[in-house]
Design a protein around this motif. Structure first.
Motif, PDB file in Angstrom:
ATOM      1  N   UNK A 266      -7.045 -20.209  42.426  1.00 50.33           N
ATOM      2  CA  UNK A 266      -5.593 -20.187  42.584  1.00 50.33           C
ATOM      3  C   UNK A 266      -4.906 -21.164  41.649  1.00 50.33           C
ATOM      4  N   UNK A 267      -5.494 -22.346  41.484  1.00 53.51           N
ATOM      5  CA  UNK A 267      -4.929 -23.340  40.571  1.00 53.51           C
ATOM      6  C   UNK A 267      -4.995 -22.851  39.127  1.00 53.51           C
ATOM      7  N   UNK A 268      -6.093 -22.210  38.777  1.00 54.16           N
ATOM      8  CA  UNK A 268      -6.208 -21.635  37.431  1.00 54.16           C
ATOM      9  C   UNK A 268      -5.134 -20.573  37.216  1.00 54.16           C
ATOM     10  N   UNK A 269      -4.839 -19.796  38.260  1.00 51.56           N
ATOM     11  CA  UNK A 269      -3.802 -18.767  38.161  1.00 51.56           C
ATOM     12  C   UNK A 269      -2.434 -19.393  37.921  1.00 51.56           C
ATOM     13  N   UNK A 270      -2.156 -20.523  38.577  1.00 56.72           N
ATOM     14  CA  UNK A 270      -0.901 -21.244  38.349  1.00 56.72           C
ATOM     15  C   UNK A 270      -0.793 -21.662  36.884  1.00 56.72           C
ATOM     16  N   UNK A 291      -3.302 -23.502  29.334  1.00 54.49           N
ATOM     17  CA  UNK A 291      -4.302 -22.435  29.257  1.00 54.49           C
ATOM     18  C   UNK A 291      -5.714 -23.009  29.181  1.00 54.49           C
ATOM     19  N   UNK A 292      -5.869 -24.111  28.463  1.00 55.68           N
ATOM     20  CA  UNK A 292      -7.201 -24.738  28.396  1.00 55.68           C
ATOM     21  C   UNK A 292      -7.609 -25.263  29.776  1.00 55.68           C
ATOM     22  N   UNK A 293      -6.670 -25.828  30.529  1.00 53.84           N
ATOM     23  CA  UNK A 293      -6.969 -26.252  31.897  1.00 53.84           C
ATOM     24  C   UNK A 293      -7.362 -25.052  32.765  1.00 53.84           C
ATOM     25  N   UNK A 294      -6.637 -23.938  32.613  1.00 48.63           N
ATOM     26  CA  UNK A 294      -6.929 -22.740  33.408  1.00 48.63           C
ATOM     27  C   UNK A 294      -8.349 -22.241  33.145  1.00 48.63           C
ATOM     28  N   UNK A 295      -8.726 -22.191  31.876  1.00 49.16           N
ATOM     29  CA  UNK A 295     -10.066 -21.718  31.513  1.00 49.16           C
ATOM     30  C   UNK A 295     -11.126 -22.700  31.994  1.00 49.16           C
ATOM     31  N   UNK A 296     -10.819 -23.995  31.939  1.00 52.73           N
ATOM     32  CA  UNK A 296     -11.760 -25.018  32.406  1.00 52.73           C
ATOM     33  C   UNK A 296     -12.024 -24.853  33.909  1.00 52.73           C
ATOM     34  N   UNK A 297     -10.980 -24.505  34.662  1.00 50.36           N
ATOM     35  CA  UNK A 297     -11.141 -24.290  36.097  1.00 50.36           C
ATOM     36  C   UNK A 297     -11.800 -22.951  36.420  1.00 50.36           C
ATOM     37  N   UNK A 298     -11.456 -21.926  35.646  1.00 56.81           N
ATOM     38  CA  UNK A 298     -11.944 -20.577  35.939  1.00 56.81           C
ATOM     39  C   UNK A 298     -12.291 -19.875  34.624  1.00 56.81           C
ATOM     40  N   UNK A 299     -13.504 -20.105  34.106  1.00 55.98           N
ATOM     41  CA  UNK A 299     -13.895 -19.505  32.820  1.00 55.98           C
ATOM     42  C   UNK A 299     -13.862 -17.987  32.820  1.00 55.98           C
ATOM     43  N   UNK A 300     -13.903 -17.364  34.000  1.00 53.70           N
ATOM     44  CA  UNK A 300     -13.915 -15.902  34.076  1.00 53.70           C
ATOM     45  C   UNK A 300     -12.533 -15.311  34.313  1.00 53.70           C
ATOM     46  N   UNK A 301     -11.484 -16.104  34.220  1.00 53.27           N
ATOM     47  CA  UNK A 301     -10.132 -15.573  34.417  1.00 53.27           C
ATOM     48  C   UNK A 301      -9.906 -14.443  33.410  1.00 53.27           C
ATOM     49  N   UNK A 302      -9.487 -13.263  33.888  1.00 48.13           N
ATOM     50  CA  UNK A 302      -9.416 -12.100  32.988  1.00 48.13           C
ATOM     51  C   UNK A 302      -8.358 -12.198  31.896  1.00 48.13           C
ATOM     52  N   UNK A 303      -7.330 -13.029  32.094  1.00 42.97           N
ATOM     53  CA  UNK A 303      -6.240 -13.063  31.124  1.00 42.97           C
ATOM     54  C   UNK A 303      -6.092 -14.375  30.371  1.00 42.97           C
ATOM     55  N   UNK A 304      -6.583 -15.471  30.937  1.00 44.33           N
ATOM     56  CA  UNK A 304      -6.322 -16.773  30.314  1.00 44.33           C
ATOM     57  C   UNK A 304      -6.872 -16.845  28.893  1.00 44.33           C
TER      58      UNK A 304
END
Length: 587
Positions: A266-270, A291-304
């Motif tokens: 959820x934090x990665x989505x934010x 965006x780098x923080x998002x990927x660091x939290x969730x490397x599999x995020x489909x859009x980040x």
């Protein structure tokens, strides 16, 4: 939407501050250290200006080694590492930053993200409380804190926190989306559905909002509503790979899992959502950090990752974009999209043959892949292979038996390629078709209107079309240039000067626009200003054929430059080709 920077000085200004750094006095006692410091400062300066993060980090590390007590260097290194995705390394500098400034906003945000990743939610909230302020900052820390409450098994407290946040209207869709996602993850079904449906209504163009609602509906006995939600998006952006995959599963009777299942996701989505927004609004550096923080939290995020790569494209960092596109796993439904953009960036790094072979392979696997065919047309156009470009777009058009407004670009770009390959009949038909599909499209209005004026046909209609394009895009330099150049072609030189001066203000580094203004000054009797403008155009590295004409004008004036070339003798078995008409500015 515009937003204030989160830190005391905007990141871009902060990086630029490196230019004013002076070699500390304590280095003066050791000449070789002083020289090394000065060299590293200059090298880091150049690397930062050119966005060469790898080189910048190398030089900044050297500066840290030579001058470990310089807080300014620590901060610059921290920012560049974050932008480059070296999050773990950047985290090692947070304590040093906080010793100087305990409320350092990005350092506090970094520590909050780190705590979320470890599941230390109270620590995350403590850091968020002092991390940032301002419209985007308030929304960031509230949504992240809400996800930490969810991580602490307090979904109600999370939603209450979101609901208490007041701010501009653009907050509403994200507030509803994340409240709904938290409730859905917590199993509060009915209220989750209401929130997610509201988020979708507030932002019907957001695939994430539609995806979140449709996934909820599919698990709550309402697959028809889920299908309808995806189909509504498909009308706006046909055949998006995630929508295609979701519809396939829904029609097979399969419910879809929640969009977000944990506080970390959820934090990665934010961070992804706000990073994407910042990237579209001119906040590229902070967008990269988010965006780098998002990927660091969730490397599999489909859009980040794809959004990060798109931002690298926007910043003309093709090598970085290629790295990210190559990292998209083969199992991702977005892999094909990544491969297409990979080819575009290969071409941007002068690997045309490799790019073309890459696209040919994609198209061979799926001859109906319009996006890949358009990408091929795009790189052929950039290489001035206009006949092949028109053929490529014709293949794409053949796949659309009933064109709609969404397909206007197919006809527009084929029209451009036809016009450049001297097929005006085909070009005019294509541009008219594009305008029929999208009557208020500024690029089409500009291109067709200018072409008519340049040819001396449909003068009133053409000029009115260009004026309409300028009204729709008043700050678009190339389109304003088209209006000025149209006045020039019509002999209305004072009006031409007015518009071309404005175009130069909008795009002062464009050699073509500066050259046009020089011509207009000459015709308006302002010959000294004309020479100055041509000299400026010459120094802006114009195309070779344009440079030749500019040099003649500087040497002998426009009147000589405009004289027709001498007719060849009969025995030379040829007549000179007519001078090519200047192309419309917007392409």
């Amino acid at each position: 939407m515009t937003s204030r920077p989160f830190f005391s000085v905007a990141l871009a200004a902060g990086l630029a501050a490196l230019l004013q750094l002076t070699v500390p006095a304590r280095a003066e006692a050791v000449p070789d250290v002083d020289a090394s410091l000065a060299g590293s400062y200059l090298a880091a300066r150049l690397a930062i200006v050119e966005r060469d993060n790898d080189a910048a980090i190398t030089y900044l590390r050297n500066l840290l080694r030579l001058d470990s007590r310089n807080d300014e260097i620590v901060e610059r290194t921290f920012y560049v590492m974050l932008i480059d995705g070296q999050v773990d390394e950047a985290m090692k500098l947070t304590d040093r930053l906080l010793k100087t400034d305990r409320t350092h906003r990005i350092a506090r945000l970094a520590l909050a993200v780190k705590a979320i990743k470890k599941g230390h939610y109270q620590s995350a909230r403590t850091n968020l409380a002092v991390s940032m302020s301002g419209p985007v900052g308030d929304l960031t820390k509230t949504l992240l804190a809400a996800w930490t409450f969810y991580g602490s098994n307090n979904a109600k407290g999370a939603v209450d926190l979101i609901d208490r946040l007041e701010g501009p209207d653009w907050y509403a869709p994200m507030k509803e989306l994340h409240a709904g996602l938290i409730l859905d993850a917590a199993g509060v079904k009915k209220e989750a559905g209401k929130r997610l449906e509201q988020a979708m209504k507030l932002d019907p163009g957001s695939l994430r909002a539609i995806d979140a609602y449709a996934r909820w509906a599919s698990r709550n006995d309402n697959i028809p509503a889920a299908i309808a939600a995806y189909q509504s998006f498909d009308k706006q952006l046909p055949d998006h790979p995630l929508v295609v995959q979701a519809l396939k599963e829904l029609k097979a009777g399969k419910p879809l899992p929640p969009l977000v299942k944990s506080a970390q996701e959820g934090s990665a989505e934010v961070l992804y959502g706000l990073g994407s927004l910042l990237g579209r609004q001119g906040g590229e550096d902070l967008a990269l950090v988010y965006l780098q923080f998002a990927i660091w939290l969730d490397p599999d995020h489909p859009f980040a990752s794809l959004t990060l790569a798109d931002l690298y494209e926007q910043l003309k960092q093709a090598d970085k974009a290629i790295e990210v596109y190559e990292s998209v796993p083969a199992s991702s439904p977005l892999k094909r999209n990544a491969d297409v953009h990979l080819a575009i960036n290969l071409d941007a790094t002068d690997k045309f043959n490799e790019a073309r072979a890459h696209l040919d392979k994609i198209i061979a696997q799926d001859p109906k892949d319009i996006e890949a065919i358009m990408a091929l047309g795009r790189i052929l156009q950039s290489r001035k292979m206009f006949a092949e470009c028109a053929t490529a777009y014709s293949k794409a058009i053949a796949l659309v038996p009933q064109p709609t407004k969404a397909n206007w670009a197919l006809f527009y770009f084929r029209g451009v390629c036809n016009e450049r390959s001297k097929n005006w009949t085909g070009a005019e038909a294509d541009l008219k078709k594009a305008l029929e599909l999208n009557p208020d499209q500024p690029q089409v209005l500009n291109y067709l209107g200018y072409s008519w004026v340049d040819q001396g046909t449909n003068l009133d209609q053409g000029l009115n079309m260009i004026r309409k394009a300028v009204k729709l895009r008043p700050d678009d330099g190339p389109i304003v240039d088209s209006l000025g150049w149209a006045y020039y072609k019509l002999g209305r030189y004072n009006e031409a000067v007015t518009e071309l001066e404005r175009a130069v203000e909008l795009m002062p580094q464009d050699p073509v626009i500066n050259d046009h203004l020089g011509d207009a000054y000459w015709k308006a009797g302002r010959k000294l200003e004309a020479s100055f403008q041509w000299a400026h155009a010459r120094d802006l590295k114009p195309e070779p054929e344009d440079l030749t004409k500019i040099l003649v004008k500087l040497d002998k004036g426009l009147d000589v430059a405009e004289q027709p070339a001498p007719v060849l003798k009969a025995e030379e078995n040829s007549a000179p080709a007519p001078a090519a008409a200047p192309a419309p500015a917007a392409q």
